[in-house]
Design a protein around this motif. Structure first.
Motif, PDB file in Angstrom:
ATOM      1  N   VAL A   1       0.404  27.059  -4.905  1.00 44.05           N
ATOM      2  CA  VAL A   1       0.935  25.939  -4.127  1.00 44.05           C
ATOM      3  C   VAL A   1      -0.206  25.265  -3.387  1.00 44.05           C
ATOM      4  N   GLY A   2      -0.223  23.946  -3.435  1.00 44.11           N
ATOM      5  CA  GLY A   2      -1.230  23.185  -2.709  1.00 44.11           C
ATOM      6  C   GLY A   2      -0.617  21.954  -2.073  1.00 44.11           C
ATOM      7  N   GLN A   3      -1.360  21.337  -1.171  1.00 41.88           N
ATOM      8  CA  GLN A   3      -0.888  20.157  -0.447  1.00 41.88           C
ATOM      9  C   GLN A   3      -1.652  18.907  -0.896  1.00 41.88           C
ATOM     10  N   ILE A   4      -0.935  17.792  -0.923  1.00 43.79           N
ATOM     11  CA  ILE A   4      -1.543  16.492  -1.200  1.00 43.79           C
ATOM     12  C   ILE A   4      -1.793  15.816   0.145  1.00 43.79           C
ATOM     13  N   SER A   5      -3.004  15.359   0.381  1.00 42.79           N
ATOM     14  CA  SER A   5      -3.322  14.753   1.681  1.00 42.79           C
ATOM     15  C   SER A   5      -2.953  13.273   1.675  1.00 42.79           C
ATOM     16  N   TRP A   6      -2.828  12.711   2.903  1.00 40.42           N
ATOM     17  CA  TRP A   6      -2.506  11.292   3.048  1.00 40.42           C
ATOM     18  C   TRP A   6      -3.648  10.397   2.581  1.00 40.42           C
ATOM     19  N   GLU A   7      -4.780  10.968   2.214  1.00 43.37           N
ATOM     20  CA  GLU A   7      -5.882  10.147   1.732  1.00 43.37           C
ATOM     21  C   GLU A   7      -5.599   9.551   0.357  1.00 43.37           C
ATOM     22  N   ARG A   8      -4.626  10.107  -0.355  1.00 47.16           N
ATOM     23  CA  ARG A   8      -4.275   9.582  -1.673  1.00 47.16           C
ATOM     24  C   ARG A   8      -3.424   8.332  -1.507  1.00 47.16           C
ATOM     25  N   GLU A   9      -3.854   7.233  -2.104  1.00 44.37           N
ATOM     26  CA  GLU A   9      -3.101   5.994  -1.962  1.00 44.37           C
ATOM     27  C   GLU A   9      -3.252   5.137  -3.211  1.00 44.37           C
ATOM     28  N   ALA A  10      -2.403   4.108  -3.277  1.00 42.88           N
ATOM     29  CA  ALA A  10      -2.439   3.152  -4.374  1.00 42.88           C
ATOM     30  C   ALA A  10      -1.983   1.808  -3.827  1.00 42.88           C
ATOM     31  N   THR A  11      -2.341   0.740  -4.518  1.00 35.08           N
ATOM     32  CA  THR A  11      -1.904  -0.594  -4.126  1.00 35.08           C
ATOM     33  C   THR A  11      -1.107  -1.209  -5.269  1.00 35.08           C
ATOM     34  N   TYR A  12      -0.275  -2.177  -4.914  1.00 33.60           N
ATOM     35  CA  TYR A  12       0.519  -2.878  -5.934  1.00 33.60           C
ATOM     36  C   TYR A  12       0.920  -4.231  -5.371  1.00 33.60           C
TER      37      TYR A  12
ATOM     38  N   THR B   1       0.855  -1.185   0.000  1.00 37.11           N
ATOM     39  CA  THR B   1       0.000   0.000   0.000  1.00 37.11           C
ATOM     40  C   THR B   1       0.890   1.234   0.000  1.00 37.11           C
ATOM     41  N   PHE B   2       0.654   2.135  -0.940  1.00 39.77           N
ATOM     42  CA  PHE B   2       1.410   3.379  -1.070  1.00 39.77           C
ATOM     43  C   PHE B   2       0.533   4.527  -0.581  1.00 39.77           C
ATOM     44  N   LEU B   3       1.008   5.269   0.416  1.00 39.89           N
ATOM     45  CA  LEU B   3       0.286   6.420   0.953  1.00 39.89           C
ATOM     46  C   LEU B   3       1.043   7.686   0.566  1.00 39.89           C
ATOM     47  N   PHE B   4       0.368   8.586  -0.122  1.00 38.90           N
ATOM     48  CA  PHE B   4       1.034   9.748  -0.701  1.00 38.90           C
ATOM     49  C   PHE B   4       0.696  11.036   0.046  1.00 38.90           C
ATOM     50  N   SER B   5       1.669  11.925   0.056  1.00 39.49           N
ATOM     51  CA  SER B   5       1.468  13.293   0.524  1.00 39.49           C
ATOM     52  C   SER B   5       2.502  14.151  -0.186  1.00 39.49           C
ATOM     53  N   GLY B   6       2.507  15.451   0.108  1.00 42.44           N
ATOM     54  CA  GLY B   6       3.506  16.316  -0.508  1.00 42.44           C
ATOM     55  C   GLY B   6       2.934  17.650  -0.930  1.00 42.44           C
ATOM     56  N   THR B   7       3.689  18.320  -1.788  1.00 42.02           N
ATOM     57  CA  THR B   7       3.344  19.668  -2.224  1.00 42.02           C
ATOM     58  C   THR B   7       3.287  19.716  -3.742  1.00 42.02           C
ATOM     59  N   VAL B   8       2.260  20.350  -4.274  1.00 44.91           N
ATOM     60  CA  VAL B   8       2.113  20.493  -5.717  1.00 44.91           C
ATOM     61  C   VAL B   8       2.155  21.972  -6.079  1.00 44.91           C
ATOM     62  N   PHE B   9       2.965  22.286  -7.080  1.00 48.73           N
ATOM     63  CA  PHE B   9       3.089  23.655  -7.606  1.00 48.73           C
ATOM     64  C   PHE B   9       2.419  23.672  -8.973  1.00 48.73           C
ATOM     65  N   TYR B  10       1.456  24.586  -9.166  1.00 44.14           N
ATOM     66  CA  TYR B  10       0.682  24.556 -10.395  1.00 44.14           C
ATOM     67  C   TYR B  10       0.375  25.981 -10.854  1.00 44.14           C
ATOM     68  N   GLU B  11      -0.099  26.072 -12.073  1.00 46.00           N
ATOM     69  CA  GLU B  11      -0.392  27.369 -12.675  1.00 46.00           C
ATOM     70  C   GLU B  11      -1.830  27.762 -12.388  1.00 46.00           C
ATOM     71  N   GLY B  12      -2.010  28.925 -11.782  1.00 44.83           N
ATOM     72  CA  GLY B  12      -3.341  29.402 -11.448  1.00 44.83           C
ATOM     73  C   GLY B  12      -4.086  29.923 -12.666  1.00 44.83           C
ATOM     74  N   ALA B  13      -5.302  30.387 -12.436  1.00 41.29           N
ATOM     75  CA  ALA B  13      -6.178  30.839 -13.524  1.00 41.29           C
ATOM     76  C   ALA B  13      -5.595  32.017 -14.287  1.00 41.29           C
ATOM     77  N   HIS B  14      -4.760  32.819 -13.633  1.00 36.24           N
ATOM     78  CA  HIS B  14      -4.172  33.993 -14.274  1.00 36.24           C
ATOM     79  C   HIS B  14      -2.690  33.786 -14.606  1.00 36.24           C
ATOM     80  N   GLY B  15      -2.264  32.541 -14.654  1.00 34.85           N
ATOM     81  CA  GLY B  15      -0.879  32.237 -15.017  1.00 34.85           C
ATOM     82  C   GLY B  15       0.102  32.374 -13.868  1.00 34.85           C
ATOM     83  N   ASN B  16      -0.386  32.672 -12.686  1.00 26.44           N
ATOM     84  CA  ASN B  16       0.503  32.819 -11.527  1.00 26.44           C
ATOM     85  C   ASN B  16       0.746  31.463 -10.864  1.00 26.44           C
ATOM     86  N   LEU B  17       1.867  31.331 -10.177  1.00 32.17           N
ATOM     87  CA  LEU B  17       2.232  30.080  -9.530  1.00 32.17           C
ATOM     88  C   LEU B  17       1.456  29.910  -8.232  1.00 32.17           C
TER      89      LEU B  17
END
Length: 216
Positions: free
Chosen positions: A145-156, A127-143
């Motif tokens: 920052v958002g957070q990834i919660s531990w609720e994101r997961e995957a299995t393998y 089980t992979f549990l993910f978190s971290g920080t995502v940098f993305y382009e806003g609606a007006h082209g500005n940078l």
């Protein structure tokens, strides 16, 4: 903000790495297909989902130190923390496949190493549990920052043979144990006073003296 989902789609062992490691292939998909993600500083906790597979009698015997007697496994069999790792995912739009490196230890003081060594066939559920920080382009082209919660997961399901072949490549026909310095000194003195040519011979002599069967 990006709505990211994660899927582990494969694994390989880099043939020329300085230390043993597995490289998991991670597909990352943004539900907002046209949104540009600049970078993801991704953290991941990987657990061994030990309750999701069956174990042979031989594996049960080798897992005694980890989970106790098999008749108690209803109470003691539980997920094991394998490792924490991280990676930086470069710019993408829509989806991408990134490498998630996982260094692998051969230290038998670590519960995950005992587990991997005990399971000789089949697959190991992870089980992979993910978190971290995502940098993305806003609606007006500005940078933004958002957070990834531990609720994101995957299995393998990792083939047990992949880990075993990795360790056989780096430590052919051998295993590593750690001894307290005073015990090592006693073993070294035992070997020296008897003129034994190797550590293997010293341990074999001690096992023979105790009545334990020694296999070459």
């Amino acid at each position: 903000m990006p709505d990211l989902s994660f899927e582990v789609v494969g694994v390989e062992a880099p043939p020329y790495a300085a230390l043993p490691q597995l490289m998991f292939k991670l597909r990352i998909t943004n539900a907002l297909e046209d949104e540009r993600v600049h970078t993801v500083a991704l953290r991941c906790q990987i657990q061994i989902a030990a309750t999701r597979r069956r174990y042979s009698p031989a594996a049960q015997a080798r897992l005694l130190e980890v989970f106790g007697e098999p008749h108690r496994w209803r109470e003691t069999l539980r997920p094991l923390l394998w490792t924490l790792t991280s990676t930086v995912v470069p710019r993408f739009t829509g989806s991408t496949v990134a490498d998630l490196p996982v260094p692998c230890t051969y230290d038998f003081e670590v519960a995950s190493t005992k587990y991997f060594d005990a399971v000789e066939d089949g697959e190991i559920p992870l089980t992979f549990l993910f978190s971290g920080t995502v940098f993305y382009e806003g609606a007006h082209g500005n940078l933004q920052v958002g957070q990834i919660s531990w609720e994101r997961e995957a299995t393998y399901h990792l083939p047990a043979s992949v880990w075993r072949e990795l360790m056989a490549h780096y430590f052919p026909n051998s295993a590593w144990i750690r001894l307290p310095k005073d015990i090592f000194d006693r073993l070294a003195a035992y070997r020296a006073t008897r003129g034994l040519p190797s550590w293997e011979e010293a341990v074999a002599r001690l096992l023979e003296a105790s009545g334990e069967e020694v296999r070459s």
